[in-house]
Motif scaffolding. Sequence first.
Motif, mmCIF file in Angstrom:
data_model
loop_
_atom_site.group_PDB
_atom_site.id
_atom_site.type_symbol
_atom_site.label_atom_id
_atom_site.label_comp_id
_atom_site.label_asym_id
_atom_site.label_seq_id
_atom_site.Cartn_x
_atom_site.Cartn_y
_atom_site.Cartn_z
ATOM 1 N N GLN A 376 -4.866 66.965 -9.420
ATOM 2 C CA GLN A 376 -4.258 65.881 -10.640
ATOM 3 C C GLN A 376 -5.390 64.874 -10.794
ATOM 4 O O GLN A 376 -5.827 64.460 -11.759
ATOM 5 N N PRO A 377 -6.042 64.479 -9.506
ATOM 6 C CA PRO A 377 -7.119 63.286 -9.824
ATOM 7 C C PRO A 377 -8.279 64.053 -10.551
ATOM 8 O O PRO A 377 -8.999 63.345 -11.333
ATOM 9 N N GLY A 378 -8.577 65.295 -10.185
ATOM 10 C CA GLY A 378 -9.780 65.865 -10.756
ATOM 11 C C GLY A 378 -9.399 66.130 -12.222
ATOM 12 O O GLY A 378 -10.361 66.196 -13.237
ATOM 13 N N ARG A 379 -8.398 66.398 -12.652
ATOM 14 C CA ARG A 379 -7.783 66.811 -13.984
ATOM 15 C C ARG A 379 -8.050 65.387 -14.978
ATOM 16 O O ARG A 379 -8.612 65.339 -15.855
ATOM 17 N N PHE A 388 -14.980 60.345 -10.582
ATOM 18 C CA PHE A 388 -15.145 61.923 -10.486
ATOM 19 C C PHE A 388 -16.139 61.888 -9.137
ATOM 20 O O PHE A 388 -16.105 62.612 -8.446
ATOM 21 N N SER A 389 -17.019 60.945 -9.314
ATOM 22 C CA SER A 389 -17.950 60.947 -8.299
ATOM 23 C C SER A 389 -17.549 60.703 -6.817
ATOM 24 O O SER A 389 -17.695 61.260 -5.904
ATOM 25 N N ILE A 422 -17.100 69.535 -14.610
ATOM 26 C CA ILE A 422 -18.329 69.008 -14.951
ATOM 27 C C ILE A 422 -18.818 69.675 -16.072
ATOM 28 O O ILE A 422 -19.224 68.798 -16.920
ATOM 29 N N ASP A 423 -18.917 70.973 -16.015
ATOM 30 C CA ASP A 423 -19.936 71.346 -17.038
ATOM 31 C C ASP A 423 -19.128 71.420 -18.689
ATOM 32 O O ASP A 423 -19.704 71.560 -19.441
ATOM 33 N N ARG A 424 -17.872 71.140 -18.399
ATOM 34 C CA ARG A 424 -16.863 71.235 -19.652
ATOM 35 C C ARG A 424 -16.940 69.941 -20.291
ATOM 36 O O ARG A 424 -16.626 69.628 -21.472
ATOM 37 N N GLN A 425 -17.455 68.735 -19.538
ATOM 38 C CA GLN A 425 -17.403 67.384 -19.905
ATOM 39 C C GLN A 425 -18.650 67.267 -20.956
ATOM 40 O O GLN A 425 -19.727 67.722 -20.324
#
Length: 456
Positions: A376-379, A388-389, A422-425
């Motif tokens: 959940q925190p990653g989402r 995120f870092s 990350i790649d999707r952001q």
Amino acid sequence: MRAAVRRWSGATADAWRTQLWPVPTLAVAVAIVLGVGLPRLDAHIDDELPAGVTAYLFSGGPEAARTVLSVLAGSLVTVTSLTFSLTVLTLQLASSQFSPRLLRTFTRDRLVHVSLGLLLGTFTYAVTVLRTVRASLSDQQAFLPQVAVTVAYVLALVSVLTLVVFLAHLSRQIRVEWMLREVHADTAVTMRRLLSDAPGAGVTAPRAPPVPAEAVPLCATASGFFTSIDESMLLATTINAEAVMYVDRLPGDSLIAGTPIAQAWPLRAAGPLNAADRDRLQKCVAATLDVGFERTAAQDIAFGLRQIVDVTVKALSPGVNDPTTAVHGLGHISALLCAAAGKDLGPRLLRDRAGEVRVVLRRPSFAELLELAVAQPGRYAAADPDVFSRLVMMLREVAWVAVAPEQHLEIVGQVERLTVTIDRQGFGEVEHRRLHDQLKDVRRALIGRWPPTPSS
């Protein structure tokens, strides 16, 4: 009968720890006893007290005593109302701003219990003593309980000091750092109490026996949250039934009456259990397994992590928008995960005197705890590179302390998932490169390398 006594004891203990009414109720009862008893004691000893003692007692007349007690009672009602209002306001703030699951942290606070109990007890005592003070009339003799009135005065002074301490404590309670620290400390205590250290390198952990095909299901008899289980009673029953039981639900899981929560099979004989042994074990499960309306930290290792994750995710919501709190929450989650990585998270095995495994209690695995801490925190942190870092740094810290190969595999799996996120952001080139470099540092930590972070 034994199960009923155990359940009643558990319910009473939980009420005293997490509800606001038991301590104030006890204080009121004690105040009534003292309010009745001390004036009677005064009636016997006031005329015999030495002058050195009476110099420190209340020296006014009956009317003055009635005035003092009336003022104390009236002011304490106002102060108690203020204290209750502040407590309710704090509970509302914690529920709406942070997480509803943090309410237990506030309602079990002993200082809150004692403050409310002292204020209500002093009010009750003053009113009870007030009824015994009599002025001199034609049909009655004056009566002034000097000791009782003096005690009321002392209790009033203590109540004022308690109110000051309560307000100072309340101002600390509503700080998110204090709440996170309290949850962290409680979770660490639960881990130390329930989990042993992981076996060293080269030591094979004992394995649970496989569940055979002829195992019969045992069902929950009530719906709610699985809060705790009586291990000794469960082991004794399985020994008497010559059976083995595997409880495949975790403390904290939501149970539904009539659905399976355990499997049982004979220790020696082939085939399923006979009807009598199955009924005995089914009754044992109902008697030893406690089901409540909310999760508790008694045997629930993951509950503290769930609370901190809730605070972290709530801080990332658009209505709160507090990334600093999210970063602080991830720091506490990292510390708990690092502690869990060094614990034995395998199933708990209960053995008989011969060393045979009779009960297998499932516990949350490292993979489940890591998923709870990251998913959940990653989402919700995907749009904030700073949060995120910190999430990636948490994985790096856990990777450094994790030693088991299966733990490494789980961390690598989370790294791959975060890489895709990350790649999707739509991060800028600098942020994108920085986050990917941090993910590489996670893999380096798995092999014992920790290069210094370059200065910006």
